[in-house]
Write a protein that holds these residues in place. Sequence first.
Motif, PDB file in Angstrom:
ATOM      1  N   ARG A   7       0.918  -1.142   0.026  1.00 27.86           N
ATOM      2  CA  ARG A   7      -0.043   0.024   0.110  1.00 27.86           C
ATOM      3  C   ARG A   7       0.910   1.116   0.040  1.00 27.86           C
ATOM      4  O   ARG A   7       1.804   1.229   0.823  1.00 27.86           O
ATOM      5  N   ARG A  60      -4.607  -6.273 -11.531  1.00 28.72           N
ATOM      6  CA  ARG A  60      -6.158  -6.639 -11.404  1.00 28.72           C
ATOM      7  C   ARG A  60      -6.124  -7.585 -10.071  1.00 28.72           C
ATOM      8  O   ARG A  60      -7.183  -7.592  -9.339  1.00 28.72           O
ATOM      9  N   HIS A  61      -4.991  -8.266  -9.678  1.00 31.53           N
ATOM     10  CA  HIS A  61      -5.303  -9.113  -8.649  1.00 31.53           C
ATOM     11  C   HIS A  61      -4.597  -8.638  -7.212  1.00 31.53           C
ATOM     12  O   HIS A  61      -4.414  -9.200  -6.269  1.00 31.53           O
ATOM     13  N   ARG A 108      -5.968  -6.541  -5.502  1.00 28.63           N
ATOM     14  CA  ARG A 108      -7.018  -6.217  -4.718  1.00 28.63           C
ATOM     15  C   ARG A 108      -6.814  -5.286  -3.568  1.00 28.63           C
ATOM     16  O   ARG A 108      -7.007  -5.044  -2.654  1.00 28.63           O
ATOM     17  N   GLY A 109      -6.603  -3.890  -4.490  1.00 30.85           N
ATOM     18  CA  GLY A 109      -6.404  -2.636  -3.663  1.00 30.85           C
ATOM     19  C   GLY A 109      -5.166  -2.361  -3.024  1.00 30.85           C
ATOM     20  O   GLY A 109      -4.900  -1.228  -2.462  1.00 30.85           O
ATOM     21  N   ARG A 110      -4.315  -3.154  -3.234  1.00 29.99           N
ATOM     22  CA  ARG A 110      -2.904  -3.102  -2.406  1.00 29.99           C
ATOM     23  C   ARG A 110      -2.250  -2.217  -3.202  1.00 29.99           C
ATOM     24  O   ARG A 110      -1.218  -1.333  -2.746  1.00 29.99           O
ATOM     25  N   ALA A 112      -2.514   1.073  -5.970  1.00 32.74           N
ATOM     26  CA  ALA A 112      -3.488   2.098  -6.609  1.00 32.74           C
ATOM     27  C   ALA A 112      -3.213   2.269  -7.882  1.00 32.74           C
ATOM     28  O   ALA A 112      -1.959   2.436  -8.241  1.00 32.74           O
ATOM     29  N   PRO A 113      -4.132   2.200  -8.800  1.00 29.05           N
ATOM     30  CA  PRO A 113      -3.855   2.316 -10.210  1.00 29.05           C
ATOM     31  C   PRO A 113      -2.869   3.542 -10.509  1.00 29.05           C
ATOM     32  O   PRO A 113      -2.295   3.432 -11.572  1.00 29.05           O
ATOM     33  N   TYR A 157       0.597   2.882 -10.582  1.00 26.15           N
ATOM     34  CA  TYR A 157       1.115   1.756 -11.234  1.00 26.15           C
ATOM     35  C   TYR A 157       1.559   2.168 -12.636  1.00 26.15           C
ATOM     36  O   TYR A 157       0.714   3.078 -13.220  1.00 26.15           O
ATOM     37  N   TYR A 217      -7.624   0.071 -16.920  1.00 29.00           N
ATOM     38  CA  TYR A 217      -7.340   0.885 -15.856  1.00 29.00           C
ATOM     39  C   TYR A 217      -6.903   2.553 -16.347  1.00 29.00           C
ATOM     40  O   TYR A 217      -5.694   2.829 -16.429  1.00 29.00           O
ATOM     41  N   GLU A 253      -6.649   5.181 -15.068  1.00 28.52           N
ATOM     42  CA  GLU A 253      -5.865   5.879 -13.914  1.00 28.52           C
ATOM     43  C   GLU A 253      -4.404   5.416 -13.889  1.00 28.52           C
ATOM     44  O   GLU A 253      -3.524   6.329 -13.232  1.00 28.52           O
TER      45      GLU A 253
END
Length: 262
Positions: free
Chosen positions: A26, A42-43, A45-47, A49-50, A53, A70, A72
Motif C-alpha cells: 500500500r 488486477r489481482h 485487490r487494492g494493495r 493504487a492504479p 502503477y 485502468y 488511472e
Amino acid sequence: MPASFVSQRFGQLEYFDRQLGRPAWRGKSVLDFGGNAGNLLRHARGRIAPSRYCAIDVSRDAVAAGRRTYPEATFLFYDRHHPTFNPGGIPELAPPDPGRRFDVVLAFSVFTHLGGDELRQLIPRLASFLVPGGVLAFTFFDPHHRPSPAGPEVNVLGWRLGAIGTPAAVRRHLERRARGARCCAVVDRRRLFRDEEPMPPWVAGRPVPYLTFFTSAYLAELFPGATITADPSGHHCCRLPRGAGGASVTLNPGGEAGMVRP
Ligand SMILES: C[S@@+](CC[C@H](N)C(=O)[O-])C[C@H]1O[C@@H](n2cnc3c(N)ncnc32)[C@H](O)[C@@H]1O
C-alpha cells in the motif's frame, strides 16, 4: 497488423509478494516492466493504487487493453523489436523514461524471453527508474535447476521445452546440447543457441517463439549485489537493490553478454 499478445496469466503479485518477503504494498509506486495488460494490478485487490502503477510493454494490444481497463494507471507502449511479441518493432530501441521514479520495479516472465545483450542493457536502465532504497526484481529460468514443476528428474529447460510442445526426442537432444551452458536460447521450439553462439537474423514480421535461460551463477557474476532465489513455480527471482545513496545497479565490466543478437 496481426493482433499482439494479451496475457491471461495471473499470480504475478503473489509471486513477488513471496519473493520480496511480503512488503507493505500500500502506498508503493510500481513499474511493471513487460506488464502487458496489467494483470498484476488486477489481482492486487487494492494493495496497489492504479495511479501509482505504470506498465511498459512492447505488445500494442496489451497496452491498449490496459489503458481501457485502468484509465488511472499508466501504460507505455515501447516499440522495440521482439521476435515473438513485436516482430515489426525497432531493434535495440531504448526504453521510454516514465518521467517519475518507483519504489519497486518488477518484471515477471520478461527476461525469460530476452537475450543476454538486452538483459545487460535494460537492467541498469530499469534500476535507474528506482527511488534510492527501491528494489528491482525480475524472474528468469535457470536451465539446469531441478526439481522443476515437471518433477524431480526434469530440469527447468526440459520443463519449458515440454510446455512449448518440443517433441520428446528433440527435447533430449537440446538438453544434451545445453549441458554446461551458462545461458542459452531456444528459437522456434527446436533450435538451441548456447552462450555466445550468434543467432541467424530474425525473419522480419513473422512472430517466432523465443525462450531464454540464464544460470544463477551467470547472473550473480553479471550483477554483483544481486540476491537470487529459486521458487516452487520454477521461475527464479533476481533481486537488485538501488543503493540508499542513489548508486545504481552495477554491471560487472568483465561480464560477457551471452546470446549475441544479430
Ligand atoms: C510472457 S509475457 C508476460 C507478461 C506479464 N508480465 C504477465 O505475467 O502476464 C512477456 C511480456 O513481455 C513483453 N516484452 C517483451 N519484450 C519486451 C521488452 N523489451 N520490453 C518490455 N516488454 C517486453 C511482452 O510483450 C509480454 O507482454
